[in-house]
Write an enzyme that holds these catalytic residues in place. Structure first.
Site, PDB file in Angstrom:
ATOM      1  N   TYR A 121      33.734   7.445 -17.533  1.00  8.34           N
ATOM      2  CA  TYR A 121      34.922   7.810 -16.647  1.00  8.34           C
ATOM      3  C   TYR A 121      35.726   6.548 -16.458  1.00  8.34           C
ATOM      4  O   TYR A 121      35.275   5.281 -16.579  1.00  8.34           O
ATOM      5  CB  TYR A 121      34.305   7.883 -15.134  1.00  8.34           C
ATOM      6  CG  TYR A 121      35.300   7.634 -14.115  1.00  8.34           C
ATOM      7  CD1 TYR A 121      36.029   9.077 -13.720  1.00  8.34           C
ATOM      8  CD2 TYR A 121      35.475   6.671 -13.366  1.00  8.34           C
ATOM      9  CE1 TYR A 121      36.789   9.171 -12.837  1.00  8.34           C
ATOM     10  CE2 TYR A 121      36.483   6.681 -12.420  1.00  8.34           C
ATOM     11  CZ  TYR A 121      37.039   7.824 -12.142  1.00  8.34           C
ATOM     12  OH  TYR A 121      38.111   7.769 -10.880  1.00  8.34           O
ATOM     13  N   HIS A 122      37.052   6.718 -16.691  1.00  5.99           N
ATOM     14  CA  HIS A 122      38.061   5.576 -16.661  1.00  5.99           C
ATOM     15  C   HIS A 122      38.450   5.177 -15.453  1.00  5.99           C
ATOM     16  O   HIS A 122      39.382   6.032 -14.615  1.00  5.99           O
ATOM     17  CB  HIS A 122      39.225   6.145 -17.476  1.00  5.99           C
ATOM     18  CG  HIS A 122      39.918   5.048 -18.287  1.00  5.99           C
ATOM     19  ND1 HIS A 122      40.622   3.940 -17.605  1.00  5.99           N
ATOM     20  CD2 HIS A 122      40.236   4.644 -19.480  1.00  5.99           C
ATOM     21  CE1 HIS A 122      41.114   3.129 -18.356  1.00  5.99           C
ATOM     22  NE2 HIS A 122      41.099   3.639 -19.625  1.00  5.99           N
ATOM     23  N   ALA A 123      38.108   3.846 -15.077  1.00  6.92           N
ATOM     24  CA  ALA A 123      38.742   3.279 -13.500  1.00  6.92           C
ATOM     25  C   ALA A 123      40.103   3.036 -14.003  1.00  6.92           C
ATOM     26  O   ALA A 123      40.896   2.970 -14.979  1.00  6.92           O
ATOM     27  CB  ALA A 123      37.864   2.206 -13.458  1.00  6.92           C
ATOM     28  N   GLU A 194      43.709   9.484 -15.998  1.00  2.00           N
ATOM     29  CA  GLU A 194      42.544   9.331 -15.270  1.00  2.00           C
ATOM     30  C   GLU A 194      42.778   7.914 -14.568  1.00  2.00           C
ATOM     31  O   GLU A 194      42.310   7.869 -13.163  1.00  2.00           O
ATOM     32  CB  GLU A 194      41.284   9.692 -15.654  1.00  2.00           C
ATOM     33  CG  GLU A 194      40.003   9.662 -14.970  1.00  2.00           C
ATOM     34  CD  GLU A 194      38.884  10.163 -15.778  1.00  2.00           C
ATOM     35  OE1 GLU A 194      38.588  11.163 -15.794  1.00  2.00           O
ATOM     36  OE2 GLU A 194      38.276   9.148 -16.419  1.00  2.00           O
TER      37      GLU A 194
END
Length: 324
Positions: A121-123, A194
């Protein structure tokens, strides 16, 4: 009014006269009396702080010495790239330990040898990935190849870093070849979109992208899901004018959304069990399965919606894991 001014003037005159008539010996005697009390008060508060500082200093000294031999071996090998990687990795791990108390759970799911596709998951800014990458270099002695957005290759000043870490814009053929050679490859299918337009609810924004799944299937490599708790509380994208910025991004691919923060929240990275290669799966099915695995990590380990304040409190309280 004149009476008030006169009273003020007389009061100031009296105070000035009192100060002028003070006996220097009396002042010295008074200071000698209060010195022990001042010393006691200072010792009462400063010495404990000094001991705390010494404790953290000792911990940092031991932490750096733990990696001293790794760095010496790297530099003595005369491999400037390897030495540079290890030095940068020690810097990032030190930063992660001090600023975010970073932990990594499931590092054993990264294979010691052979290929693997790490999907994460890309913050808003992937500092959690930097921390993980550093730990894999230091503790697994493996270098991950990185698939990054083409935008990065247009940013002045990053060429040497991208070259050193073998960052690639990620064509299908290139990624498949890297995996077939036994490399660990990392990718965030959500990418910049994202990063900018997900929020503290940790929505996965992949759209129709399933290129990573095609790569894994063609290379017959396992997919390793990854998520970092509180990663979006460390840095956040500005929540205002999102539709406007989204429109600009979709038309120009310019990531203009302001990012703010670097809050010292607790970061815990969870690396899930690998999804083994299964020739019967289609890329779409593999994409959906990978997404579900990351969503499981989010729902199990992340407080929703995310909270910066609660993330700060996580630094000092034990983790209460959610039940399956």
């Amino acid at each position: 009014m004149s009476w008030l001014i006169k009273q003020i003037f007389e009061t100031i005159t009296q105070i000035a006269g009192f100060i002028a008539n003070l006996d220097i010996l009396y002042i010295e005697w008074f200071l000698n009396i209060i010195y022990p009390f001042l010393f006691f008060i200072l010792a009462l508060f400063i010495l404990p702080l000094f001991i705390v500082a010494m404790t953290f200093g000792a911990s940092l000294y031991i932490f750096l010495n733990k990696h001293k031999q790794i760095l010496l071996n790297a530099y003595n090998s005369h491999d400037i790239w390897q030495a540079s990687f290890k030095s940068i990795s020690v810097f990032w791990e030190t930063t992660s330990a001090i600023w975010h108390g970073h932990e990594i759970i499931g590092l054993e799911n990264i294979p010691d040898t052979g290929p693997g596709l790490l999907v994460y998951y890309h913050a808003a800014m992937p500092i959690d990935y930097y921390y993980v990458h550093s730990k894999i270099i230091l503790y697994k002695n493996r270098r991950m190849k990185v698939v990054a957005d083409r935008f990065l290759f247009k940013v002045p000043g990053l060429a040497s870093l991208l070259e050193a870490f073998e960052v690639t814009p990620g064509s299908l053929e290139t990624c498949v070849n890297l995996l077939k050679k036994g490399s660990i490859l990392s990718i965030s299918p959500g990418g910049v979109r994202e990063a900018l337009f997900s929020d503290h609810n940790y929505e996965i924004i992949w759209g129709s992208r399933c290129g990573f799944a095609k790569v894994a299937q063609e290379a017959k490599a396992p997919i390793i899901p990854m998520f970092t708790e509180n990663s979006r509380e460390a840095l956040r994208s500005l929540p205002f004018f999102r539709k406007f910025f989204r429109y600009i991004y979709e038309k120009t691919r310019l990531p203009l959304v302001p990012i703010y923060g670097v809050f010292p929240v607790k970061l815990r990275t969870y690396i899930g069990e690998p999804i083994p290669y299964d020739e019967s799966r289609t890329p779409e099915e593999l994409k959906q399965l990978t997404k579900e695995r990351i969503e499981e990590l989010i729902n199990k380990h992340q407080r929703l919606p995310g909270s910066i304040f609660q993330g700060l409190l996580d630094r000092v309280r034990s983790k209460n894991y959610k039940k399956d």
